[in-house]
Design a protein around this motif. Structure first.
Motif: not given
Ligand code: MMA
Ligand code: CA
Length: 329
Positions: A289, A291, A297, A312-313
């Motif tokens: 991440e 990603n 995202e 995390n995106d």
């Protein structure tokens, strides 16, 4: 002796010098006698001279020599008289010159006295001026010293003023921050009071304290933007994570939840809600991440909370829990 005496000697060629004549009219008689004498010789004629005649000739020669001598004496007398005249004249001139010189001497003496007086006065004035000059020089030195001291004091005052101005600015900044903090604490306090008076909302309104700041853990789920709006309504903002300890404190809530991080403005450039970038030392992305899955995202969440690297995106529109942070520093 005068001219009359001279002619008196000429008067009696044959006689002794016993009688001296003093009248000018007698001089006329002298010449008359002389003429008579000479006339006697001139009239002589006839045979060789007898003793008597020779005697008469000698007498005539003596008479001539005496006349010559008398003439010479007269000449000498004349020269003497002229000389005397000149001497007399010189003496008069000398006397006049002497008088003039005496007058000049008096005048010069007077002038000398005046000059000496002037000199004394000037010397006195000069002394006074020198004293004044020394005093002025001394005063000037003192003024220069005073000026230097004042300049130095002025510099110090200016430095002090700058420092005070700086301190004042810092105090004003501190005051602004403290005012903001006070307002936030006021809102939190009001919330607490509201929670105590209304127990039914207490469960969903959970604020926790960590390292001097307050954190609100939502019970509801909203999009990233709506979550942020909620935080701001609470006088806070989405959480900004500045340390591993803070990261651990946040993920201990053990939920998927929005944090105050996104790259909506420039894809790949992640910024916290206060505009600061994510620092290498304090970023906790999960493996692989961010990603930007499917290119959708742009907002960050706590996802794999079991691990410290849990970020995390995810798409910003998804509804999730969120954490607000009220920063007091
Ligand atoms: C995976 C992974 C993440 C991505 C989500 C989207 C489960 O995690 O690809 O990076 O954000 O899927 O659901
Ligand atoms: Ca992702």
């Amino acid at each position: 002796m005068d001219a009359t005496d001279i002619y008196a000697n000429v008067e009696e060629p044959s006689g002794g010098h016993s009688k001296w004549k003093r009248e000018m009219n007698r001089s006329t008689n002298i010449y008359e006698n002389k003429d008579a004498c000479c006339a006697v010789e001139q009239n002589r004629v006839g045979p060789a001279l007898s003793d008597v005649a020779r005697s008469k000739t000698v007498k005539t020669s003596s008479c001539r020599a005496a006349a010559v001598i008398l003439g010479l004496l007269c000449l000498l007398l004349l020269v003497g008289l002229i000389t005397l005249g000149f001497l007399h004249k010189d003496r008069t001139e000398l006397e006049m010159e002497m008088v003039q010189l005496q007058t000049s001497h008096k005048n010069l003496t007077k002038e000398n006295d005046q000059l000496q007086t002037s000199f004394r006065n000037l010397t006195k004035e000069n002394d006074q001026l020198q004293t004044s000059f020394r005093n002025l020089t001394k005063e000037n030195d003192q003024l220069q010293t005073s000026f230097k001291n004042l300049t130095k004091e002025n510099d110090q005052l200016q430095t002090s003023f700058k420092n005070l101005t700086k301190e004042n600015d810092q105090l004003q900044t501190s005051y602004s921050i403290l005012t903001k903090d006070r307002d936030q604490l006021q809102k939190i306090l009001e919330k607490r009071i509201d929670e105590q008076n209304n127990p039914q909302v207490l469960y969903s309104e959970v604020w926790r304290h960590f390292n001097g700041n307050f954190y609100y853990f939502s019970s509801l789920m909203k999009s990233w933007q709506e979550s942020r709006n909620d935080c701001q309504q609470r006088g806070a903002d989405l959480v900004i994570i500045n340390s591993a300890k803070e990261q651990d404190f946040i993920r201990s809530w053990r939920k998927h939840m929005w944090i105050g991080l996104n790259d909506r403005e420039v894809e790949g450039t992640w910024r916290w809600v206060d505009g600061t970038p994510v620092l290498t030392a304090t970023r906790f992305w999960g493996t692989s991440e961010p990603n930007d899955a499917k290119g959708t995202e742009d907002c960050a969440e706590i996802y794999n909370y079991e691990s410290q690297n849990s970020w995390n995106d995810a798409p910003c529109e998804i509804q999730k829990h969120w954490i607000c942070e009220s920063r007091l520093k």
